[in-house]
Design a protein around this motif. Sequence first.
Motif: not given
Length: 382
Positions: A338-340, A358-361, A365-366, A353-354
């Motif tokens: 999704x980032x790409x 992703x948050x802290x987990x 990616x965050x 939204x990503x």
Amino acid sequence: MTRRAQHVLWHWATPQAEAILATRDLGAILRFHRTVHGMNQTELGQLLGYDKTYISHLELGKRSLDDLGSRRHVADSLRLPPHVLGITDPADTDHRAMLQFGESTVRLAEIARQSGHASEAVAELWPLIARLEARVEDGHTERDVLHLLARARVGLGVALGNVLPEERLSTAARWTAKSIDIARYFGDPSFTSYVLRMHGNELRKARLHGAAVDRLLHAVALAPNQKARAAALPLLARAAGTLRNQPLFDEVMRETDQLLDQTEHTSLFNPYALHEIRLRGLISTGRIDLAIQLVDQDSPVPTTTVAPQWRVIELITVAQVRLAADDCGGGAQSLHTAVDEAVRQRLPHQLQRIVRAAGNRLPDIKEAASHALDRMRHEMAA
């Protein structure tokens, strides 16, 4: 603006005016103009530079304007398109060409947005809207001009809703709102439903959830046929889910499913979008187990043209479900893709939204999404 003031400003846009203009009857046109503005024949004569008797003869058909100069003068004074009075000079040709160009621009902008090029749609619609607004400001408020302006404003708002970050999405909602008065003035349920549903969706994206549901409920209520209703229902379901209104979400999805089960209506829905809307609504209303079951099933194969951004939207929602089920590997895989795609399609809202998903987990990616969002913001500000 009061309805009376608006009526005076947009009097050539009413259905009654449209019927009168279609007759090309100068007397009827003059009488209608006087009625709308509360003028007597003397006052209209002062506006046009004629005496009361001459106005009376024109209205009764006892006199006619045979020369182009006089007809041009009346058209300009009453803010009429010249062809209404039988003038086909370059100015009228320019007017018709402007409308044709505007119609093409709105259609091509929508195609660009649906193809993942929302920024191009914005660039196309800005100058058209400026030109149409200038014409309206100058008093030229024919029905076709106002209708085109309303559609262009909606198109711009929706395109901005794709390219702006969340903190600026209220701008997109304001642009779609600019068309509501015109739509209501026309009294066309189908067009009003269209404007309200697009505005409602932008309100949802701007996190004005209660207002979004209100507009979308109105859009569904006004929908004059199954096609218009089918267009509004998924957006209402998404807004209801975002508002965590489980009864409304379930009710709307049931009606959507009923329409979908009717063979003649399957082409009205995008199953790919409905899949994502259902997932997000289940998450928002706390039914993670049902969302996980839905994700584990095969995603629907698009049966209609699907905008590229839908793939990004669904990837993020699927990742949220995976992460809720403690499937960090599956969630990370979806978010990485999704980032790409969000970077390639320039979708700042989806990058945000990503970051939240992703948050802290999933810190890597965050961080990647945050850096991409910062670069995009910098480019937009430059």
